[in-house]
Design an enzyme around this catalytic site. Structure first.
Site, PDB file in Angstrom:
ATOM      1  N   TYR A   1       0.794  -1.224   0.000  1.00  0.00           N
ATOM      2  CA  TYR A   1       0.000   0.000   0.000  1.00  0.00           C
ATOM      3  C   TYR A   1       0.837   1.290   0.000  1.00  0.00           C
ATOM      4  O   TYR A   1       0.739   2.081  -0.924  1.00  0.00           O
ATOM      5  CB  TYR A   1      -0.974  -0.002   1.190  1.00  0.00           C
ATOM      6  CG  TYR A   1      -1.984  -1.119   1.068  1.00  0.00           C
ATOM      7  CD1 TYR A   1      -3.025  -1.046   0.143  1.00  0.00           C
ATOM      8  CD2 TYR A   1      -1.867  -2.282   1.821  1.00  0.00           C
ATOM      9  CE1 TYR A   1      -3.935  -2.084  -0.016  1.00  0.00           C
ATOM     10  CE2 TYR A   1      -2.775  -3.331   1.670  1.00  0.00           C
ATOM     11  CZ  TYR A   1      -3.801  -3.214   0.753  1.00  0.00           C
ATOM     12  OH  TYR A   1      -4.692  -4.238   0.591  1.00  0.00           O
TER      13      TYR A   1
ATOM     14  N   PRO B   1     -11.337  -0.256  -2.888  1.00  0.00           N
ATOM     15  CA  PRO B   1     -12.523  -0.975  -3.356  1.00  0.00           C
ATOM     16  C   PRO B   1     -13.807  -0.175  -3.109  1.00  0.00           C
ATOM     17  O   PRO B   1     -13.844   0.715  -2.253  1.00  0.00           O
ATOM     18  CB  PRO B   1     -12.542  -2.247  -2.492  1.00  0.00           C
ATOM     19  CG  PRO B   1     -11.253  -2.267  -1.750  1.00  0.00           C
ATOM     20  CD  PRO B   1     -10.797  -0.844  -1.653  1.00  0.00           C
TER      21      PRO B   1
ATOM     22  N   SER C   1     -11.536 -11.850  -5.426  1.00  0.00           N
ATOM     23  CA  SER C   1     -11.765 -11.854  -3.990  1.00  0.00           C
ATOM     24  C   SER C   1     -13.227 -12.143  -3.699  1.00  0.00           C
ATOM     25  O   SER C   1     -14.120 -11.600  -4.346  1.00  0.00           O
ATOM     26  CB  SER C   1     -11.405 -10.466  -3.445  1.00  0.00           C
ATOM     27  OG  SER C   1     -11.452 -10.452  -2.059  1.00  0.00           O
TER      28      SER C   1
HETATM   29  N1  COA Z   1     -20.110 -29.387   1.107  1.00  0.00           N
HETATM   30  C1  COA Z   1     -21.131 -28.640   1.551  1.00  0.00           C
HETATM   31  N2  COA Z   1     -20.985 -27.371   2.012  1.00  0.00           N
HETATM   32  C2  COA Z   1     -19.746 -26.844   1.991  1.00  0.00           C
HETATM   33  C3  COA Z   1     -18.631 -27.566   1.515  1.00  0.00           C
HETATM   34  C4  COA Z   1     -18.855 -28.912   1.056  1.00  0.00           C
HETATM   35  N3  COA Z   1     -17.855 -29.667   0.613  1.00  0.00           N
HETATM   36  N4  COA Z   1     -17.538 -26.802   1.627  1.00  0.00           N
HETATM   37  C5  COA Z   1     -17.950 -25.625   2.145  1.00  0.00           C
HETATM   38  N5  COA Z   1     -19.284 -25.653   2.390  1.00  0.00           N
HETATM   39  C6  COA Z   1     -20.100 -24.610   2.985  1.00  0.00           C
HETATM   40  C7  COA Z   1     -19.428 -24.012   4.205  1.00  0.00           C
HETATM   41  O1  COA Z   1     -19.753 -24.747   5.361  1.00  0.00           O
HETATM   42  C8  COA Z   1     -20.015 -22.607   4.225  1.00  0.00           C
HETATM   43  O2  COA Z   1     -21.344 -22.673   4.753  1.00  0.00           O
HETATM   44  P1  COA Z   1     -22.187 -21.341   5.180  1.00  0.00           P
HETATM   45  O3  COA Z   1     -22.682 -20.704   3.940  1.00  0.00           O
HETATM   46  O4  COA Z   1     -23.287 -21.925   5.976  1.00  0.00           O
HETATM   47  O5  COA Z   1     -21.236 -20.514   5.957  1.00  0.00           O
HETATM   48  C9  COA Z   1     -20.145 -22.260   2.767  1.00  0.00           C
HETATM   49  O6  COA Z   1     -20.210 -23.521   2.080  1.00  0.00           O
HETATM   50  C10 COA Z   1     -19.019 -21.424   2.225  1.00  0.00           C
HETATM   51  O7  COA Z   1     -17.792 -22.116   2.257  1.00  0.00           O
HETATM   52  P2  COA Z   1     -16.719 -21.950   1.094  1.00  0.00           P
HETATM   53  O8  COA Z   1     -17.406 -21.564  -0.147  1.00  0.00           O
HETATM   54  O9  COA Z   1     -15.849 -23.157   1.050  1.00  0.00           O
HETATM   55  O10 COA Z   1     -15.868 -20.693   1.460  1.00  0.00           O
HETATM   56  P3  COA Z   1     -15.442 -20.017   2.799  1.00  0.00           P
HETATM   57  O11 COA Z   1     -16.606 -19.349   3.419  1.00  0.00           O
HETATM   58  O12 COA Z   1     -14.664 -20.966   3.633  1.00  0.00           O
HETATM   59  O13 COA Z   1     -14.500 -18.880   2.217  1.00  0.00           O
HETATM   60  C11 COA Z   1     -12.452 -17.860   1.594  1.00  0.00           C
HETATM   61  C12 COA Z   1     -13.303 -19.119   1.541  1.00  0.00           C
HETATM   62  C13 COA Z   1     -11.169 -18.057   0.867  1.00  0.00           C
HETATM   63  C14 COA Z   1     -13.219 -16.714   0.926  1.00  0.00           C
HETATM   64  C15 COA Z   1     -12.210 -17.538   3.094  1.00  0.00           C
HETATM   65  O14 COA Z   1     -11.421 -18.535   3.667  1.00  0.00           O
HETATM   66  C16 COA Z   1     -11.455 -16.252   3.311  1.00  0.00           C
HETATM   67  O15 COA Z   1     -10.244 -16.250   3.447  1.00  0.00           O
HETATM   68  N6  COA Z   1     -12.195 -15.117   3.384  1.00  0.00           N
HETATM   69  C17 COA Z   1     -11.606 -13.817   3.515  1.00  0.00           C
HETATM   70  C18 COA Z   1     -11.299 -13.266   2.157  1.00  0.00           C
HETATM   71  C19 COA Z   1     -10.981 -11.817   2.235  1.00  0.00           C
HETATM   72  O16 COA Z   1     -10.370 -11.350   3.183  1.00  0.00           O
HETATM   73  N7  COA Z   1     -11.435 -11.075   1.210  1.00  0.00           N
HETATM   74  C20 COA Z   1     -11.302  -9.678   1.154  1.00  0.00           C
HETATM   75  C21 COA Z   1      -9.919  -9.203   1.005  1.00  0.00           C
HETATM   76  S1  COA Z   1      -9.894  -7.461   1.147  1.00  0.00           S
HETATM   77  C1  HC5 Z   2     -15.336  -4.488  -0.440  1.00  0.00           C
HETATM   78  C2  HC5 Z   2     -14.526  -5.507  -1.155  1.00  0.00           C
HETATM   79  C3  HC5 Z   2     -13.105  -5.384  -0.886  1.00  0.00           C
HETATM   80  C4  HC5 Z   2     -12.249  -6.450  -1.478  1.00  0.00           C
HETATM   81  C5  HC5 Z   2     -10.855  -5.985  -1.524  1.00  0.00           C
HETATM   82  C6  HC5 Z   2      -9.833  -7.041  -1.778  1.00  0.00           C
HETATM   83  O1  HC5 Z   2     -10.115  -8.164  -2.005  1.00  0.00           O
HETATM   84  O2  HC5 Z   2      -8.578  -6.628  -1.729  1.00  0.00           O
HETATM   85  C7  HC5 Z   2      -7.520  -7.562  -1.870  1.00  0.00           C
HETATM   86  C8  HC5 Z   2      -6.697  -7.495  -0.607  1.00  0.00           C
HETATM   87  C9  HC5 Z   2      -5.715  -8.557  -0.425  1.00  0.00           C
HETATM   88  O3  HC5 Z   2      -4.758  -8.356   0.340  1.00  0.00           O
HETATM   89  O4  HC5 Z   2      -5.842  -9.634  -0.999  1.00  0.00           O
HETATM   90  C10 HC5 Z   2      -6.685  -7.131  -3.050  1.00  0.00           C
HETATM   91  N1  HC5 Z   2      -7.269  -7.292  -4.381  1.00  0.00           N
HETATM   92  C11 HC5 Z   2      -8.374  -6.384  -4.617  1.00  0.00           C
HETATM   93  C12 HC5 Z   2      -6.205  -6.985  -5.337  1.00  0.00           C
HETATM   94  C13 HC5 Z   2      -7.717  -8.679  -4.630  1.00  0.00           C
END
Ligand code: COA
Ligand code: HC5
Length: 634
Positions: free
Chosen positions: A114, A127, A562
């Site tokens: 950043y 975002p 993401s």
């Molecule tokens: N069979 C049936 N259900 C399943 C399944 C399977 N094999 N695998 C997963 N599921 C279900 C889960 O139990 C969960 O249920 P819910 O809807 O009741 O909560 C749902 O499906 C979602 O799971 P899944 O799709 O596997 O994803 P997740 O919620 O574990 O998310 C990531 C995965 C990578 C998005 C998460 O680990 C993460 O890191 N999130 C943060 C990302 C982030 O920071 N983004 C922004 C950046 S700025």
């Molecule tokens: C409101 C939605 C914000 C999503 C932002 C996001 O996913 O940022 C990522 C941050 C990171 O460290 O992975 C970076 N990305 C936008 C480049 C995927």
């Protein structure tokens, strides 16, 4: 774009338990009580074993580089990780850093991803979030909604202040809550070579009690607490906002805020000049210190219902250009709520202090709050007029504004955005096939990309590292050998459906396994970045693996993606991280998925609408494949 693409950008020290040197300038205090106890119980981010990362790096290259490049990289990696070699030395350095810091990565990440990243925050970093369309279309509706929204944020803030925010969990593990303490009363500050972040919330003695409101490019300070410390009520806020609205009717003002959209070096220089003037300095300080900013936007050109979400997404990301609302922002402000007179509402946030999920949790709370809160008009003591922030515009500042306007308009024209609702299914269908919905969507993206370009590309998906103290993100590399096998087989007429299904299942499982590894701190990307930065600190030359073409290819994310789940039916969006790439953000709901796909118009090979369509087709085809293949064969 640097070789690392987004990865070369960073994050860093947002330490609130032990406040960072980057978080200046207020006297920071430790937060006593529950928060600290929770934070102290979190594990430290591990440094993965060197050999594990080297092996996994080579495996990750397989689907995205040719065999000759791979062979060359295998040789470089062998030398790098050899006993007594440079890899071992750097690994020891990293392990030492991990022992003596709360999180070996977070300062580096803040800095690299950043604060040292010099492209404009607009499109390239910040975002946007689009809220479901509101029903008002006039000034009164706009102000009423703004009043409720502000009250909702203050309600959420009280949970932060009282440390009563519920601790979040992922995969059964408690998450670090630090980011929640970084999003209010904070702001990015431009520098000539590198930026910084200020956080005034950590000053417990005199935390800020005002927000900033911007209307027709004019900024106001709005005190949102009464002298007894209670927050203003919705009706008090309404009256104050009405005063602001009425005293900013002129539309010919200089859009001072557009300066914040410029390239960081240019803005850094312009900033130094801007704040030479005492009045300007005080006005800028008032914005930086404010709890958050509310942008009361002018209506944007009307579009068809089908185009609405896309238009709203770009309004959040850039404001529509200098003729529209781009000057009605302070893009360095961590949190800006945008409330359009035409009912288009959402958020843009500056990414350095926090990831999407804490922002979205705040938004979910506010949206629920606005549904409940009613305006009750009660007699009250008159409140003072909100203070208008003055700026003295010298010819030099005027020139900087003109330059920023021009650059902004170029960026606006270059952004190709398509926001869609995928209506066919949501998490329900993958779940019914016992597959991870996120993995299913990511494999769908791989299929869409492969069908369009007949190749696999380096793909980034954000994985949360918040299981660890001060954790931010690592990368899930969604292009795997298993996903490549599936996407190549999917449209092959020779292959039987049962074989395709087996390959799909394998690809989905591989993605889920990568996710589990990433959120447990065992992915490769931040470790490789750490080794590289350690080399920059320790050595005179970068090891060959970081100078290798494969490393450049691996970090050129044509797909930057993401998942940001929300309770609210909102669309989240961000720009691509490479000139010939896509940014794909999605919010999977139970029975539909909100997607936003971005690209650049200046790249002849990309097209956001075409990719969005390819994604829709890919997901539908994957479901059809599963539906058509008898269960016995699954
Ligand atoms: N069979 C049936 N259900 C399943 C399944 C399977 N094999 N695998 C997963 N599921 C279900 C889960 O139990 C969960 O249920 P819910 O809807 O009741 O909560 C749902 O499906 C979602 O799971 P899944 O799709 O596997 O994803 P997740 O919620 O574990 O998310 C990531 C995965 C990578 C998005 C998460 O680990 C993460 O890191 N999130 C943060 C990302 C982030 O920071 N983004 C922004 C950046 S700025
Ligand atoms: C409101 C939605 C914000 C999503 C932002 C996001 O996913 O940022 C990522 C941050 C990171 O460290 O992975 C970076 N990305 C936008 C480049 C995927």
């Amino acid at each position: 774009m640097t070789v690392l693409g987004f990865l070369a950008r960073t994050m860093g020290k947002t330490g609130m338990v032990k406040p960072s040197s980057l978080v200046k300038p207020v006297a920071l205090t430790r937060i006593p009580g529950r928060y600290l106890a929770h934070q102290e119980s979190l594990p430290k981010l591990p440094v993965p074993p060197l050999k594990q990362t080297c092996d996994r790096y080579l495996a990750a290259l397989e689907p995205i580089v040719d065999s000759e490049m791979l062979k060359h990289t295998q040789e470089l990696v062998m030398v790098f990780q050899a006993q007594g070699g440079v890899g071992e030395r750097l690994q020891k350095g990293l392990e030492h850093r991990a022992r003596k810091t709360e999180n070996w990565l977070s300062d580096w990440w803040l800095q690299t991803a950043y604060l040292d990243y010099r492209l404009p925050v607009v499109i390239h970093s910040s975002p946007g979030v689009v809220l479901p369309r509101l029903e008002f279309s006039d000034r009164q509706g706009q102000i009423r909604y703004a009043a409720k929204l502000i009250a909702g944020v203050l309600d959420f803030k009280s949970m932060i202040d009282n440390e009563t925010l519920p601790v979040e969990y992922l995969g059964g593990k408690m998450l670090c809550m630090n980011q929640y303490y970084q999003v209010l009363s904070s702001c990015r500050i431009p520098g000539i070579k590198s930026d910084s972040v200020v956080n005034y919330a950590l000053n417990k003695k005199r935390p800020p009690s005002h927000i900033t409101v911007v209307h027709n490019y004019q900024f106001f300070v709005l005190d949102v607490y009464n002298s007894d410390g209670t927050p203003l009520t919705v009706d008090q806020l309404y009256i104050q906002l009405e005063k602001i609205w009425n005293s900013s009717l002129q539309t010919n003002k200089e859009p001072i805020g557009i300066l914040t959209s410029n390239h960081r070096n240019s803005w850094g220089k312009a900033y130094a000049n801007l704040i030479k003037d005492k009045t300007n300095k005080e006005s800028v300080r008032a914005i930086q210190k404010s709890i958050f900013t509310v942008c009361l936007d002018a209506p944007m050109p009307r579009v068809s219902d089908e185009m609405y979400r896309t238009r709203a997404a770009v309004q959040m990301l850039h404001g529509g250009g200098s003729r529209w609302n781009s000057g009605n922002r302070w893009f360095d402000k961590t949190l800006q709520f945008i409330i359009g007179e035409d009912g288009t509402c959402g958020v843009i946030y500056e990414h350095a202090p926090a990831e999407g999920p804490p922002i979205v949790a705040l938004i979910d709370h506010v949206v629920e709050y606005t549904k409940k809160s009613e305006m009750v008009r009660t007699p009250m003591v008159p409140l003072p007029m909100p203070q208008k922030l003055r700026f003295n515009i010298t010819p030099e500042i005027k020139r900087d504004i003109e330059e920023a306007k021009q650059n902004m308009n170029i960026m606006v024209h270059d952004l190709d955005m398509k926001a869609i609702v995928f209506p066919h299914f949501g998490k329900n269908v993958p779940k019914s096939y016992k597959m991870s919905p996120d993995a299913f969507i990511q494999v769908g993206l791989q299929l869409a990309y492969y069908r369009t370009y007949k190749r696999c590309c380096a793909t980034y998906e954000s994985a949360s590292l918040r299981m660890f103290k001060l954790g931010r993100t690592d990368t899930i590399r969604s292009a795997t050998s298993d996903s490549a096998n599936f996407v190549k087989a999917m449209d092959d007429p020779i292959k039987q459906n049962s074989e395709k299904v087996a390959l799909l299942e394998k690809a989905v499982k591989a993605h889920r396994a990568y996710t589990d590894m990433a959120i447990r701190g065992q992915a490769i990307d931040r470790h490789l970045l750490g080794l590289k930065l350690q080399a920059i600190e320790d050595l005179s030359a970068l090891p060959d693996i970081f100078m290798d073409t494969s490393y450049a290819v691996a970090n050129h994310y044509n797909l930057s993606t993401s998942q940001v789940p929300a309770k609210t039916d909102c669309v989240m969006c961000f720009g691509p991280v490479v000139p010939d790439g896509y940014g794909v953000c999605y919010n999977p709901m139970e029975e539909h998925i909100n997607f936003a796909v971005s690209a650049f118009n200046s790249c002849a090979d990309t097209n956001a609408a075409r990719m969005a369509q390819a994604l829709e087709d890919a997901l539908v085809d994957m479901k059809t494949l599963l539906d058509q293949t008898p269960k016995a064969k699954l």
